[in-house]
Design a protein around this motif. Structure first.
Motif, PDB file in Angstrom:
ATOM      1  N   ALA A  41      35.319  38.838  45.893  1.00 41.30           N
ATOM      2  CA  ALA A  41      35.248  37.451  46.356  1.00 41.30           C
ATOM      3  C   ALA A  41      33.829  36.899  46.250  1.00 41.30           C
ATOM      4  O   ALA A  41      33.648  35.684  46.167  1.00 41.30           O
ATOM      5  CB  ALA A  41      35.757  37.342  47.790  1.00 41.30           C
ATOM      6  N   ILE A  42      32.827  37.783  46.257  1.00 38.81           N
ATOM      7  CA  ILE A  42      31.447  37.325  46.119  1.00 38.81           C
ATOM      8  C   ILE A  42      30.878  37.648  44.739  1.00 38.81           C
ATOM      9  O   ILE A  42      29.664  37.664  44.539  1.00 38.81           O
ATOM     10  CB  ILE A  42      30.548  37.860  47.246  1.00 38.81           C
ATOM     11  CG1 ILE A  42      30.499  39.383  47.246  1.00 38.81           C
ATOM     12  CG2 ILE A  42      30.996  37.321  48.583  1.00 38.81           C
ATOM     13  CD1 ILE A  42      29.413  39.960  48.138  1.00 38.81           C
ATOM     14  N   GLY A  43      31.778  37.916  43.783  1.00 41.86           N
ATOM     15  CA  GLY A  43      31.357  38.067  42.400  1.00 41.86           C
ATOM     16  C   GLY A  43      30.910  39.443  41.967  1.00 41.86           C
ATOM     17  O   GLY A  43      30.333  39.596  40.892  1.00 41.86           O
ATOM     18  N   LEU A  44      31.173  40.451  42.759  1.00 37.83           N
ATOM     19  CA  LEU A  44      30.804  41.829  42.387  1.00 37.83           C
ATOM     20  C   LEU A  44      32.063  42.559  41.921  1.00 37.83           C
ATOM     21  O   LEU A  44      32.712  43.255  42.685  1.00 37.83           O
ATOM     22  CB  LEU A  44      30.136  42.537  43.568  1.00 37.83           C
ATOM     23  CG  LEU A  44      28.842  41.890  44.044  1.00 37.83           C
ATOM     24  CD1 LEU A  44      28.373  42.513  45.345  1.00 37.83           C
ATOM     25  CD2 LEU A  44      27.767  41.982  42.977  1.00 37.83           C
ATOM     26  N   HIS A  45      32.401  42.388  40.661  1.00 41.05           N
ATOM     27  CA  HIS A  45      33.669  42.854  40.117  1.00 41.05           C
ATOM     28  C   HIS A  45      33.659  44.298  39.632  1.00 41.05           C
ATOM     29  O   HIS A  45      34.717  44.856  39.361  1.00 41.05           O
ATOM     30  CB  HIS A  45      34.106  41.934  38.975  1.00 41.05           C
ATOM     31  CG  HIS A  45      34.311  40.524  39.430  1.00 41.05           C
ATOM     32  ND1 HIS A  45      35.456  40.112  40.067  1.00 41.05           N
ATOM     33  CD2 HIS A  45      33.507  39.447  39.384  1.00 41.05           C
ATOM     34  CE1 HIS A  45      35.362  38.834  40.379  1.00 41.05           C
ATOM     35  NE2 HIS A  45      34.171  38.408  39.979  1.00 41.05           N
ATOM     36  N   VAL A  46      32.496  44.898  39.523  1.00 43.53           N
ATOM     37  CA  VAL A  46      32.386  46.241  38.950  1.00 43.53           C
ATOM     38  C   VAL A  46      31.923  47.233  40.017  1.00 43.53           C
ATOM     39  O   VAL A  46      30.930  47.009  40.693  1.00 43.53           O
ATOM     40  CB  VAL A  46      31.400  46.233  37.756  1.00 43.53           C
ATOM     41  CG1 VAL A  46      31.209  47.641  37.205  1.00 43.53           C
ATOM     42  CG2 VAL A  46      31.890  45.294  36.663  1.00 43.53           C
ATOM     43  N   ASP A  53      29.097  42.501  36.659  1.00 42.93           N
ATOM     44  CA  ASP A  53      29.790  42.798  35.402  1.00 42.93           C
ATOM     45  C   ASP A  53      29.071  43.949  34.708  1.00 42.93           C
ATOM     46  O   ASP A  53      28.102  44.497  35.247  1.00 42.93           O
ATOM     47  CB  ASP A  53      29.856  41.547  34.506  1.00 42.93           C
ATOM     48  CG  ASP A  53      28.501  40.884  34.307  1.00 42.93           C
ATOM     49  OD1 ASP A  53      27.463  41.588  34.321  1.00 42.93           O
ATOM     50  OD2 ASP A  53      28.472  39.655  34.140  1.00 42.93           O
ATOM     51  N   LEU A  54      29.523  44.305  33.521  1.00 40.45           N
ATOM     52  CA  LEU A  54      28.911  45.423  32.795  1.00 40.45           C
ATOM     53  C   LEU A  54      27.457  45.135  32.435  1.00 40.45           C
ATOM     54  O   LEU A  54      26.608  46.023  32.470  1.00 40.45           O
ATOM     55  CB  LEU A  54      29.715  45.734  31.529  1.00 40.45           C
ATOM     56  CG  LEU A  54      31.114  46.304  31.767  1.00 40.45           C
ATOM     57  CD1 LEU A  54      31.834  46.520  30.439  1.00 40.45           C
ATOM     58  CD2 LEU A  54      31.061  47.584  32.565  1.00 40.45           C
ATOM     59  N   GLU A  55      27.171  43.902  32.089  1.00 46.31           N
ATOM     60  CA  GLU A  55      25.795  43.528  31.746  1.00 46.31           C
ATOM     61  C   GLU A  55      24.865  43.706  32.946  1.00 46.31           C
ATOM     62  O   GLU A  55      23.751  44.207  32.817  1.00 46.31           O
ATOM     63  CB  GLU A  55      25.757  42.083  31.255  1.00 46.31           C
ATOM     64  CG  GLU A  55      24.403  41.646  30.764  1.00 46.31           C
ATOM     65  CD  GLU A  55      24.415  40.218  30.243  1.00 46.31           C
ATOM     66  OE1 GLU A  55      23.353  39.575  30.346  1.00 46.31           O
ATOM     67  OE2 GLU A  55      25.459  39.751  29.753  1.00 46.31           O
ATOM     68  N   ALA A  56      25.317  43.315  34.115  1.00 46.99           N
ATOM     69  CA  ALA A  56      24.512  43.471  35.332  1.00 46.99           C
ATOM     70  C   ALA A  56      24.307  44.948  35.646  1.00 46.99           C
ATOM     71  O   ALA A  56      23.214  45.348  36.071  1.00 46.99           O
ATOM     72  CB  ALA A  56      25.178  42.761  36.510  1.00 46.99           C
ATOM     73  N   TYR A  57      25.336  45.770  35.438  1.00 53.34           N
ATOM     74  CA  TYR A  57      25.168  47.209  35.654  1.00 53.34           C
ATOM     75  C   TYR A  57      24.173  47.788  34.653  1.00 53.34           C
ATOM     76  O   TYR A  57      23.322  48.598  35.016  1.00 53.34           O
ATOM     77  CB  TYR A  57      26.502  47.961  35.579  1.00 53.34           C
ATOM     78  CG  TYR A  57      26.287  49.445  35.728  1.00 53.34           C
ATOM     79  CD1 TYR A  57      25.867  49.974  36.947  1.00 53.34           C
ATOM     80  CD2 TYR A  57      26.426  50.313  34.651  1.00 53.34           C
ATOM     81  CE1 TYR A  57      25.618  51.325  37.096  1.00 53.34           C
ATOM     82  CE2 TYR A  57      26.173  51.664  34.785  1.00 53.34           C
ATOM     83  CZ  TYR A  57      25.764  52.159  36.007  1.00 53.34           C
ATOM     84  OH  TYR A  57      25.499  53.489  36.148  1.00 53.34           O
ATOM     85  N   ALA A  64      35.174  52.485  38.103  1.00 48.75           N
ATOM     86  CA  ALA A  64      36.437  52.424  38.831  1.00 48.75           C
ATOM     87  C   ALA A  64      37.316  51.361  38.182  1.00 48.75           C
ATOM     88  O   ALA A  64      36.876  50.239  37.968  1.00 48.75           O
ATOM     89  CB  ALA A  64      36.184  52.080  40.295  1.00 48.75           C
ATOM     90  N   LEU A  65      38.551  51.722  37.891  1.00 51.19           N
ATOM     91  CA  LEU A  65      39.497  50.776  37.306  1.00 51.19           C
ATOM     92  C   LEU A  65      40.239  50.003  38.387  1.00 51.19           C
ATOM     93  O   LEU A  65      40.527  48.827  38.232  1.00 51.19           O
ATOM     94  CB  LEU A  65      40.493  51.511  36.418  1.00 51.19           C
ATOM     95  CG  LEU A  65      39.899  52.260  35.222  1.00 51.19           C
ATOM     96  CD1 LEU A  65      40.986  53.013  34.482  1.00 51.19           C
ATOM     97  CD2 LEU A  65      39.162  51.299  34.304  1.00 51.19           C
ATOM     98  N   GLN A  66      40.553  50.689  39.474  1.00 45.97           N
ATOM     99  CA  GLN A  66      41.311  50.067  40.559  1.00 45.97           C
ATOM    100  C   GLN A  66      40.964  50.774  41.855  1.00 45.97           C
ATOM    101  O   GLN A  66      40.830  52.000  41.890  1.00 45.97           O
ATOM    102  CB  GLN A  66      42.814  50.201  40.287  1.00 45.97           C
ATOM    103  CG  GLN A  66      43.690  49.607  41.357  1.00 45.97           C
ATOM    104  CD  GLN A  66      45.174  49.860  41.073  1.00 45.97           C
ATOM    105  OE1 GLN A  66      45.543  50.882  40.514  1.00 45.97           O
ATOM    106  NE2 GLN A  66      46.010  48.920  41.469  1.00 45.97           N
ATOM    107  N   GLN A  67      40.826  50.009  42.909  1.00 42.20           N
ATOM    108  CA  GLN A  67      40.604  50.587  44.228  1.00 42.20           C
ATOM    109  C   GLN A  67      41.970  50.825  44.865  1.00 42.20           C
ATOM    110  O   GLN A  67      42.717  49.886  45.121  1.00 42.20           O
ATOM    111  CB  GLN A  67      39.780  49.627  45.083  1.00 42.20           C
ATOM    112  CG  GLN A  67      39.391  50.212  46.418  1.00 42.20           C
ATOM    113  CD  GLN A  67      38.549  49.229  47.190  1.00 42.20           C
ATOM    114  OE1 GLN A  67      39.056  48.240  47.706  1.00 42.20           O
ATOM    115  NE2 GLN A  67      37.257  49.488  47.247  1.00 42.20           N
TER     116      GLN A  67
END
Length: 153
Positions: A61-66, A115-119, A141-144
């Motif tokens: 929800a705060i944009g941390l998808h990875v 995202d991957l770029e941020a990582y 992680a693919l899914q929590q």
């Protein structure tokens, strides 16, 4: 270790489920009046059983998808090397958890990124710049499937 009775455990379970519960509601749930319930909470805080209160935030929800689990192998496992690594990563907001491990790897980190770029930026600008790291292995992680901050009571 602090001895907890059944009522203390009920209080802890209720607070872990909802720390915003009113003292009156909490007392009713555990079978006490508000004053003794409050005293028990204060005592558990003083003894370090309850260490704080925080809001749980949905990372997506705060944009941390990875979410990435990072295994670190140090070149040496001397105390000063372990301490240097721990000090360095303790100030990095991207690292939510860090564990000193047994086995083939020395540390296991849980890292979040947009995202991957941020990582990749985190990896290149912070992690790979630390002295004494022999290897880094990232698992995405693919899914929590389960997430909980509530300890079993």
């Amino acid at each position: 270790m602090t001895e907890l009775d059944a009522i203390d455990r009920k209080i802890l379970a209720a607070l872990q489920a909802d720390a915003h519960v009113t003292m009156q509601e909490l007392a009713e749930r555990v079978g006490l009046s508000a004053s003794p319930c409050h005293r028990r909470i204060k005592l558990m805080e003083e003894r370090g059983v309850i260490t704080g209160y925080a809001a749980r935030v949905d990372q997506k929800a705060i944009g941390l998808h990875v979410s990435v689990f990072v295994s670190i192998k140090l070149a040496r496992q001397k105390e000063e090397d372990l301490d240097r690594f721990a000090r360095a990563i303790s100030g990095w907001d991207e690292v939510l958890e860090c564990y000193l491990m047994t086995g083939a790897r020395d540390y296991l980190l849980r890292v979040v990124a947009a995202d991957l770029e941020a990582y990749e930026t985190f990896l290149k600008s912070k992690l790979t710049r630390l002295d004494g790291i022999a290897s880094i292995e990232s698992s995405f992680a693919l899914q929590q499937v389960k997430y909980s901050v509530a300890l079993p009571t």
